[in-house]
Design a protein around this motif. Structure first.
Motif, mmCIF file in Angstrom:
data_model
loop_
_atom_site.group_PDB
_atom_site.id
_atom_site.type_symbol
_atom_site.label_atom_id
_atom_site.label_comp_id
_atom_site.label_asym_id
_atom_site.label_seq_id
_atom_site.Cartn_x
_atom_site.Cartn_y
_atom_site.Cartn_z
ATOM 1 N N TYR A 1 -6.900 1.816 -7.469
ATOM 2 C CA TYR A 1 -6.873 0.796 -6.438
ATOM 3 C C TYR A 1 -5.716 1.161 -5.520
ATOM 4 O O TYR A 1 -4.562 1.242 -5.972
ATOM 5 C CB TYR A 1 -6.596 -0.589 -7.024
ATOM 6 N N CYS A 2 -6.017 1.410 -4.249
ATOM 7 C CA CYS A 2 -4.952 1.730 -3.291
ATOM 8 C C CYS A 2 -4.779 0.588 -2.311
ATOM 9 O O CYS A 2 -5.662 -0.254 -2.134
ATOM 10 C CB CYS A 2 -5.293 3.024 -2.548
ATOM 11 N N ASN A 3 -3.610 0.574 -1.652
ATOM 12 C CA ASN A 3 -3.396 -0.370 -0.558
ATOM 13 C C ASN A 3 -3.776 0.311 0.764
ATOM 14 O O ASN A 3 -4.199 1.473 0.768
ATOM 15 C CB ASN A 3 -1.955 -0.891 -0.570
ATOM 16 N N GLU A 4 -3.622 -0.403 1.867
ATOM 17 C CA GLU A 4 -4.056 0.142 3.164
ATOM 18 C C GLU A 4 -3.267 1.383 3.552
ATOM 19 O O GLU A 4 -3.718 2.195 4.354
ATOM 20 C CB GLU A 4 -3.954 -0.927 4.264
ATOM 21 N N ASP A 5 -2.066 1.557 2.965
ATOM 22 C CA ASP A 5 -1.269 2.760 3.247
ATOM 23 C C ASP A 5 -1.637 3.924 2.332
ATOM 24 O O ASP A 5 -1.010 4.980 2.398
ATOM 25 C CB ASP A 5 0.224 2.451 3.061
ATOM 26 N N GLY A 6 -2.605 3.715 1.466
ATOM 27 C CA GLY A 6 -2.984 4.769 0.518
ATOM 28 C C GLY A 6 -2.117 4.788 -0.728
ATOM 29 O O GLY A 6 -2.269 5.674 -1.575
ATOM 30 N N GLY A 7 -1.196 3.835 -0.854
ATOM 31 C CA GLY A 7 -0.342 3.761 -2.047
ATOM 32 C C GLY A 7 -1.115 3.216 -3.241
ATOM 33 O O GLY A 7 -2.072 2.443 -3.084
ATOM 34 N N ILE A 8 -0.700 3.618 -4.432
ATOM 35 C CA ILE A 8 -1.468 3.307 -5.648
ATOM 36 C C ILE A 8 -1.034 1.956 -6.223
ATOM 37 O O ILE A 8 0.063 1.817 -6.764
ATOM 38 C CB ILE A 8 -1.284 4.423 -6.698
ATOM 39 N N ASP B 1 -2.852 0.423 -8.633
ATOM 40 C CA ASP B 1 -3.078 0.574 -10.075
ATOM 41 C C ASP B 1 -4.012 1.761 -10.283
ATOM 42 O O ASP B 1 -4.752 2.149 -9.373
ATOM 43 C CB ASP B 1 -3.709 -0.684 -10.696
ATOM 44 N N ASP B 2 -3.957 2.340 -11.477
ATOM 45 C CA ASP B 2 -4.990 3.293 -11.868
ATOM 46 C C ASP B 2 -5.856 2.626 -12.927
ATOM 47 O O ASP B 2 -5.354 1.859 -13.756
ATOM 48 C CB ASP B 2 -4.431 4.648 -12.301
ATOM 49 N N VAL B 3 -7.171 2.875 -12.847
ATOM 50 C CA VAL B 3 -8.128 2.076 -13.611
ATOM 51 C C VAL B 3 -9.172 2.996 -14.228
ATOM 52 O O VAL B 3 -9.311 4.156 -13.828
ATOM 53 C CB VAL B 3 -8.815 1.027 -12.701
ATOM 54 N N VAL C 1 -11.231 -1.292 -16.799
ATOM 55 C CA VAL C 1 -10.004 -1.502 -17.583
ATOM 56 C C VAL C 1 -8.791 -1.259 -16.691
ATOM 57 O O VAL C 1 -8.706 -0.248 -15.987
ATOM 58 C CB VAL C 1 -9.976 -0.581 -18.816
ATOM 59 N N HIS C 2 -7.850 -2.217 -16.723
ATOM 60 C CA HIS C 2 -6.656 -2.220 -15.870
ATOM 61 C C HIS C 2 -5.394 -2.112 -16.704
ATOM 62 O O HIS C 2 -5.394 -2.469 -17.883
ATOM 63 C CB HIS C 2 -6.586 -3.533 -15.078
ATOM 64 N N ASN C 3 -4.296 -1.685 -16.085
ATOM 65 C CA ASN C 3 -3.004 -1.717 -16.775
ATOM 66 C C ASN C 3 -2.559 -3.159 -16.993
ATOM 67 O O ASN C 3 -2.787 -4.035 -16.153
ATOM 68 C CB ASN C 3 -1.960 -0.961 -15.958
ATOM 69 N N HIS D 1 1.258 4.139 -14.639
ATOM 70 C CA HIS D 1 1.548 3.287 -13.482
ATOM 71 C C HIS D 1 2.797 2.464 -13.764
ATOM 72 O O HIS D 1 2.953 1.908 -14.850
ATOM 73 C CB HIS D 1 0.376 2.356 -13.148
ATOM 74 N N GLY D 2 3.681 2.415 -12.764
ATOM 75 C CA GLY D 2 4.969 1.762 -12.959
ATOM 76 C C GLY D 2 6.071 2.774 -13.234
ATOM 77 O O GLY D 2 7.244 2.494 -12.991
ATOM 78 N N ASN D 3 5.707 3.953 -13.762
ATOM 79 C CA ASN D 3 6.670 5.040 -13.953
ATOM 80 C C ASN D 3 6.438 6.155 -12.930
ATOM 81 O O ASN D 3 7.304 6.443 -12.113
ATOM 82 C CB ASN D 3 6.531 5.673 -15.347
#
Lengths: 127, 374
Positions: free
Chosen positions: B97-104, B106-108, B121-123, B243-245
């Motif tokens: 899942y990215c935001n409008e800037d392409g930043g992550i 979450d990874d799913v 499945v989500h973090n 994600h988060g690290n």
């Protein structure tokens, strides 16, 4: 968990075994269990001197880094060279093959400030 | 010595199988709002159990959402980077899942379970916003089952055999990264040949009652309970980002070198597409590098990475002592010119410069059966 009667202890979980003005220093069975899986031990070279309470080294487990503090002041006479290759000795034998350093005591009366086995255990259970 | 004391505030969420963990001798710790098992026997022992035999993780803290209906594939695609039409029935795929800037954000992991039936499945740390994201994308029809189901991951070279003994031969028929549903004790379980350790294995989603029964059955089948501590060292050896690290909303898939989870060719609109399309045309200036220490020392997140002139060029996002390789391994974002395989750098470990080398990922790759005889 074992806490030998003949040793003296600090609230920061180091032990001291004194003999003829010299002392071996290590970490307690409780400390090695809390850290678990020790993978790296950084110890000072012989000849270095530290005051009581100084950080003298670092012990790392898989999950955490912990500083080591001098229970008593003194000059380092030897360090446990086996720990460079076998840091797990601290887990397996915290009072034996897993000792850390040997020092010449700067002031043997500093030993009087340390805890005996019963008091150390009482302090652990009150945490 | 100073060891931090662990607190378990009462507001932490409890796993449905918490008592199983405590009975198995778990040391519990807070993680992403949950009271989680850090370790049982010990991180290294559990790590080795997964690499050499089979270990079992309770990953019920992770977010889990069903998306159903004829529009499900399109609805998921509109908020995630990988083309869902490329995931066949019974297939699974990693996505973002990215935001409008392409930043992550979450990874799913996306499971194409049945006709018009998808599971995501989500973090754990992102479970609430992720569930809200899918709810918004599906007019509220997405069903968050994270709190009413249990998810177990059985991982290791002997994992599939153990799962087969307990659940029957369905797992043997699943190819890697595929999923199916099976009937067990009158209940439909989601079974997949997936995981997050670099090993073969299975993940299973079920009711808490069945989860408790299967926990015991897997223990009886010789599977070792494994905690979050070794989950982290295992995934780092496999060079899987956390994600988060290693990835976060200010990092992009191309910087993190997981551009293979982004599909642009299908032309579909999805959140972040425009930013990712323009970034895909120009290589990022910084990207994630994989580092191996060449001398003793344990790299940790936040440690400084230095070039041959002792200039800081980045910091570590993950780092640990690798129980399998018996050396320090780490990841961190570095300027691209420092990320070639074989580049010599140094990591500052408590004031000392420990030499390190950029290495190929993953740090550890399991032996494939067809390679063992070669």
């Amino acid at each position: 968990m074992e806490f030998p009667e003949e040793l003296r202890y600090t609230p920061k979980d180091e032990w001291v075994r004194q003999q003829d003005g010299e002392a071996d220093i290590g970490i307690t069975d409780y400390a090695q269990d809390e850290l678990s899986d020790i993978v790296f031990v950084d110890l000072p070279e012989p000849g270095a001197s530290f005051a009581k309470g100084d950080a003298f080294g670092v012990i790392e487990s898989v999950k955490a880094v912990s500083d080591l503090y001098m229970p008593v002041g003194g000059e380092v006479l030897a360090r446990n060279e086996r720990l460079a290759e076998e840091p797990e000795l601290v887990n397996e034998s915290p009072y034996g093959d897993g000792w850390l350093i040997r020092v010449r005591l700067a002031d043997p009366t500093e030993l009087d400030d340390l805890l005996n086995a019963a008091d150390y255990q009482a302090q652990l259970s009150s945490d | 010595m100073s060891t931090e004391t662990q607190q378990t505030p009462s507001e932490l969420k409890r796993l449905p199988l918490q008592q199983k963990h405590i009975d198995a001798g778990a040391r519990m710790m807070p993680f992403a709002g949950w009271n989680m098992p850090l370790q049982y026997e010990g991180i290294v022992a559990e790590h080795e159990a997964v690499r050499q035999r089979a270990g079992m993780f309770d990953v019920s803290h992770m977010g889990r959402v069903w998306v159903r209906g004829s529009g499900a594939a399109h609805q998921i695609r509109a908020v995630s980077t990988y083309d869902t039409s490329r995931i066949p029935l019974g297939g699974t795929h990693y996505s973002l899942y990215c935001n409008e800037d392409g930043g992550i954000e979450d990874d799913v992991f996306i499971f194409h379970v049945g006709d018009d039936r998808w599971f995501v499945v989500h973090n754990a740390g992102n479970a609430e916003p992720d569930a809200a994201r899918l709810a918004a994308a599906t007019d509220g029809t997405a069903e968050d089952v994270g709190r009413e189901t249990v998810m177990l991951a059985v991982q290791g070279p002997e994992a599939v055999a153990a799962v087969s003994r307990v659940l029957g031969p369905a797992i043997d028929q699943l190819k890697p990264r595929t999923c199916t549903e099976i009937e067990y004790n009158g209940e439909t379980l989601l079974l997949s040949r997936t995981g997050y350790t670099g090993e073969d294995g299975a993940e299973i989603v079920m009711t808490p009652a069945t989860g408790a029964a299967l926990w015991d059955a897997f223990v009886d089948a010789g599977v070792t309970p494994a905690g979050l501590g070794c989950r982290d060292t295992l995934r780092l050896e496999a060079a899987l980002p956390l994600h988060g690290n290693d990835i976060w909303p200010e990092t992009t898939p191309y910087q993190a070198r997981i551009g293979w989870a982004v599909t642009l060719e299908d032309g579909a609109a999805f959140t972040g597409r425009d930013a990712l399309e323009s970034e895909s045309a120009t290589p990022p200036k910084r990207r994630l590098a994989h580092l191996k220490l060449l001398d003793r020392g344990v790299p940790r997140p936040g440690y400084s990475v230095r070039d041959h002139e002792d200039t800081e060029i980045g910091t570590l996002t993950s780092g640990a002592f690798s129980p399998t390789l018996r050396t320090g391994i780490a990841m961190g974002y570095l300027p691209r010119e420092y990320t070639d395989i074989g580049t010599r750098l140094a990591i500052e470990v408590r004031g000392q410069r420990i030499p390190a080398e950029v290495v190929r990922r993953p740090f550890y790759r399991r032996q494939q059966p067809d390679q063992e005889s070669a």
